[in-house]
Design an enzyme around this catalytic site. Structure first.
Site, PDB file in Angstrom:
ATOM      1  N   GLY A  14       0.803  -1.239   0.000  1.00 40.96           N
ATOM      2  CA  GLY A  14       0.000   0.000   0.000  1.00 40.96           C
ATOM      3  C   GLY A  14       0.826   1.274   0.000  1.00 40.96           C
ATOM      4  O   GLY A  14       0.294   2.344   0.246  1.00 40.96           O
ATOM      5  N   THR A  15       2.118   1.141  -0.300  1.00 36.94           N
ATOM      6  CA  THR A  15       2.963   2.341  -0.191  1.00 36.94           C
ATOM      7  C   THR A  15       2.969   3.183  -1.466  1.00 36.94           C
ATOM      8  O   THR A  15       3.412   4.324  -1.432  1.00 36.94           O
ATOM      9  CB  THR A  15       4.428   1.965   0.140  1.00 36.94           C
ATOM     10  OG1 THR A  15       4.943   1.137  -0.916  1.00 36.94           O
ATOM     11  CG2 THR A  15       4.521   1.248   1.477  1.00 36.94           C
ATOM     12  N   GLY A  17       1.356   3.631  -5.901  1.00 31.41           N
ATOM     13  CA  GLY A  17       0.504   3.183  -6.999  1.00 31.41           C
ATOM     14  C   GLY A  17      -0.920   2.836  -6.597  1.00 31.41           C
ATOM     15  O   GLY A  17      -1.595   3.576  -5.874  1.00 31.41           O
ATOM     16  N   GLY A  19      -2.160   0.441  -4.638  1.00 33.37           N
ATOM     17  CA  GLY A  19      -2.410   0.192  -3.217  1.00 33.37           C
ATOM     18  C   GLY A  19      -2.580   1.481  -2.441  1.00 33.37           C
ATOM     19  O   GLY A  19      -3.486   1.603  -1.598  1.00 33.37           O
ATOM     20  N   TYR A 150       5.864 -13.451 -15.050  1.00 36.00           N
ATOM     21  CA  TYR A 150       4.902 -12.527 -14.444  1.00 36.00           C
ATOM     22  C   TYR A 150       3.467 -12.978 -14.724  1.00 36.00           C
ATOM     23  O   TYR A 150       2.647 -13.110 -13.794  1.00 36.00           O
ATOM     24  CB  TYR A 150       5.118 -11.110 -15.007  1.00 36.00           C
ATOM     25  CG  TYR A 150       4.066 -10.104 -14.581  1.00 36.00           C
ATOM     26  CD1 TYR A 150       4.045  -9.599 -13.285  1.00 36.00           C
ATOM     27  CD2 TYR A 150       3.082  -9.660 -15.470  1.00 36.00           C
ATOM     28  CE1 TYR A 150       3.078  -8.675 -12.888  1.00 36.00           C
ATOM     29  CE2 TYR A 150       2.116  -8.743 -15.083  1.00 36.00           C
ATOM     30  CZ  TYR A 150       2.121  -8.263 -13.786  1.00 36.00           C
ATOM     31  OH  TYR A 150       1.160  -7.354 -13.396  1.00 36.00           O
TER      32      TYR A 150
HETATM   33  N1  LIG Z   1       0.426  -0.752 -13.060  1.00 37.53           N
HETATM   34  C1  LIG Z   1      -0.085  -1.610 -13.914  1.00 37.53           C
HETATM   35  O1  LIG Z   1      -0.186  -1.344 -15.122  1.00 37.53           O
HETATM   36  C2  LIG Z   1      -0.588  -2.945 -13.427  1.00 37.53           C
HETATM   37  C3  LIG Z   1      -1.246  -3.772 -14.349  1.00 37.53           C
HETATM   38  C4  LIG Z   1      -1.697  -5.021 -13.927  1.00 37.53           C
HETATM   39  C5  LIG Z   1      -1.524  -5.420 -12.621  1.00 37.53           C
HETATM   40  N2  LIG Z   1      -0.893  -4.591 -11.745  1.00 37.53           N
HETATM   41  C6  LIG Z   1      -0.718  -5.071 -10.371  1.00 37.53           C
HETATM   42  O2  LIG Z   1      -1.078  -4.089  -9.443  1.00 37.53           O
HETATM   43  C7  LIG Z   1      -0.379  -4.317  -8.214  1.00 37.53           C
HETATM   44  C8  LIG Z   1       0.141  -2.985  -7.700  1.00 37.53           C
HETATM   45  O3  LIG Z   1       1.112  -2.512  -8.597  1.00 37.53           O
HETATM   46  P1  LIG Z   1       1.326  -0.958  -8.942  1.00 37.53           P
HETATM   47  O4  LIG Z   1       1.185  -0.832 -10.406  1.00 37.53           O
HETATM   48  O5  LIG Z   1       0.536  -0.111  -8.038  1.00 37.53           O
HETATM   49  O6  LIG Z   1       2.905  -0.842  -8.666  1.00 37.53           O
HETATM   50  P2  LIG Z   1       3.730  -0.142  -7.510  1.00 37.53           P
HETATM   51  O7  LIG Z   1       3.430   1.308  -7.459  1.00 37.53           O
HETATM   52  O8  LIG Z   1       5.139  -0.586  -7.738  1.00 37.53           O
HETATM   53  O9  LIG Z   1       3.156  -0.793  -6.171  1.00 37.53           O
HETATM   54  C9  LIG Z   1       3.505  -2.084  -5.767  1.00 37.53           C
HETATM   55  C10 LIG Z   1       3.371  -2.146  -4.271  1.00 37.53           C
HETATM   56  O10 LIG Z   1       3.701  -3.475  -3.855  1.00 37.53           O
HETATM   57  C11 LIG Z   1       4.737  -3.386  -2.881  1.00 37.53           C
HETATM   58  N3  LIG Z   1       5.561  -4.575  -2.898  1.00 37.53           N
HETATM   59  C12 LIG Z   1       6.308  -5.065  -3.906  1.00 37.53           C
HETATM   60  N4  LIG Z   1       6.940  -6.166  -3.519  1.00 37.53           N
HETATM   61  C13 LIG Z   1       6.568  -6.382  -2.225  1.00 37.53           C
HETATM   62  C14 LIG Z   1       6.893  -7.368  -1.271  1.00 37.53           C
HETATM   63  N5  LIG Z   1       7.745  -8.370  -1.547  1.00 37.53           N
HETATM   64  N6  LIG Z   1       6.353  -7.278  -0.043  1.00 37.53           N
HETATM   65  C15 LIG Z   1       5.510  -6.264   0.260  1.00 37.53           C
HETATM   66  N7  LIG Z   1       5.175  -5.301  -0.598  1.00 37.53           N
HETATM   67  C16 LIG Z   1       5.705  -5.360  -1.835  1.00 37.53           C
HETATM   68  C17 LIG Z   1       5.503  -2.129  -3.244  1.00 37.53           C
HETATM   69  O11 LIG Z   1       6.240  -1.646  -2.169  1.00 37.53           O
HETATM   70  P3  LIG Z   1       7.829  -1.728  -2.094  1.00 37.53           P
HETATM   71  O12 LIG Z   1       8.351  -2.117  -3.444  1.00 37.53           O
HETATM   72  O13 LIG Z   1       8.238  -0.374  -1.654  1.00 37.53           O
HETATM   73  O14 LIG Z   1       8.047  -2.748  -1.066  1.00 37.53           O
HETATM   74  C18 LIG Z   1       4.338  -1.204  -3.579  1.00 37.53           C
HETATM   75  O15 LIG Z   1       3.732  -0.720  -2.412  1.00 37.53           O
HETATM   76  C19 LIG Z   1       0.706  -5.348  -8.517  1.00 37.53           C
HETATM   77  O16 LIG Z   1       0.311  -6.601  -8.010  1.00 37.53           O
HETATM   78  C20 LIG Z   1       0.739  -5.377 -10.029  1.00 37.53           C
HETATM   79  O17 LIG Z   1       1.136  -6.614 -10.550  1.00 37.53           O
HETATM   80  C21 LIG Z   1      -0.411  -3.368 -12.121  1.00 37.53           C
END
Ligand SMILES: NC(=O)c1ccc[n+]([C@@H]2O[C@H](COP(=O)([O-])OP(=O)(O)OC[C@H]3O[C@@H](n4cnc5c(N)ncnc54)[C@H](OP(=O)(O)O)[C@@H]3O)[C@@H](O)[C@H]2O)c1
Length: 250
Positions: A14-15, A17, A19, A150
């Site tokens: 939740g830090t 994007g 979340g 992925y």
């Molecule tokens: N953006 C897109 O286009 C897209 C498309 C399809 C699906 N998604 C999915 O949406 C979800 C959120 O992604 P986002 O796009 O918002 O990217 P993001 O901004 O990078 O957010 C990802 C979040 O997950 C956390 N995280 C990553 N690895 C972790 C771990 N091992 N333990 C705990 N926290 C962890 C990150 O925090 P830290 O890295 O600081 O720990 C960050 O808070 C992901 O599951 C992604 O696969 C995104």
């Protein structure tokens, strides 16, 4: 009346994007929100920025010791978890032949294994009628070169969502998936691509989206709110694509 008043929501990752945007919206709708993240400074800053009602736990989804102790750490903040948004994830891409064990494990350990055991370990804290939301991707249904590990990790997560929707129905716990299309978040900057290549990739993706734009994290947050609240009381086992039409376009 706020849609989530009296509820506690846990949002993994939740830090930033999606979340973080979801945490903001859930707080606005009256929930107590607990976010997780693996970077202590990012968790601390996010909680400060989210403000009253937000709590943070430093927890690495890929670390089973952290996952095992998560229920106890949550119990120090709330006795129950009404909404669990399993969102923490990474998008680590490489051509199939260059996908080594480390890249494979990073995708699978965070996006699937960690998600699987997070739901399992938190289940005792979920009251009957709780909502579990899994963040997958539209790539589960189509092929994108370099996304083998992925996409497979998220395909496994989608499958888990369907199984749990059946297993947990007895307790009226609803389990649904959100499948985002391309959403503007820091995720892309973490893929390890040089900026030029990343911009080219993003432009190529955007051109193929019928609505001709990337989505915003708030679009996913609104869908998560629907699935978290009683507005979706009769929805379980579903997968909602939020993708500007990308997944159905020829
Ligand atoms: N953006 C897109 O286009 C897209 C498309 C399809 C699906 N998604 C999915 O949406 C979800 C959120 O992604 P986002 O796009 O918002 O990217 P993001 O901004 O990078 O957010 C990802 C979040 O997950 C956390 N995280 C990553 N690895 C972790 C771990 N091992 N333990 C705990 N926290 C962890 C990150 O925090 P830290 O890295 O600081 O720990 C960050 O808070 C992901 O599951 C992604 O696969 C995104």
């Amino acid at each position: 009346m706020s849609k989530l008043s009296g509820k506690t929501a846990v949002i993994t990752g939740g830090t930033s994007g999606i979340g973080f945007a979801t945490a903001q919206l859930f707080l606005k709708e009256g929930a107590k929100v607990i976010i997780t993240g693996r970077n202590p400074q990012a968790v601390e800053e996010a909680v400060i920025n989210l403000g009253t009602g937000a709590h943070g736990i430093v927890s690495d989804t890929a670390n089973m010791a952290h996952v095992n102790e998560l229920p106890e750490r949550i119990k120090a903040i709330s006795t129950k978890v009404d909404v669990l948004f399993v969102n923490a994830g990474v998008g680590l891409f490489a051509p199939f032949e260059q996908t080594d064990e480390a890249l494979f494990d990073a995708n699978l350990d965070i996006n699937f294994k960690g998600a699987f055991f997070t739901v399992q370990k938190l289940l005792p804290l979920l009251p009957d009628g709780a909502s579990v939301i899994l963040n997958t991707t539209i790539l589960v249904h189509s092929g994108l070169a370099t996304a083998s590990a992925y996409s497979a990790s998220k395909g496994a997560l989608l499958s888990l969502g369907k199984t749990l929707a059946i297993e947990l129905a007895e307790r009226k716990i609803r389990v649904n998936c959100i499948a985002p299309g391309p959403i503007t978040t820091p995720l892309y900057g973490k893929m390890g691509m040089p900026e030029d290549a990343l911009n080219e990739f993003a432009a190529g993706v955007q051109a193929k989206v019928p609505l001709k734009t990337f989505g915003q994290p708030e679009h996913i947050a609104q869908t998560a709110l629907f699935l978290a609240s009683s507005d979706s009381a009769y929805v379980t086992g579903a997968e909602i694509s939020v993708d500007g039409g990308k997944s159905m376009a020829f």
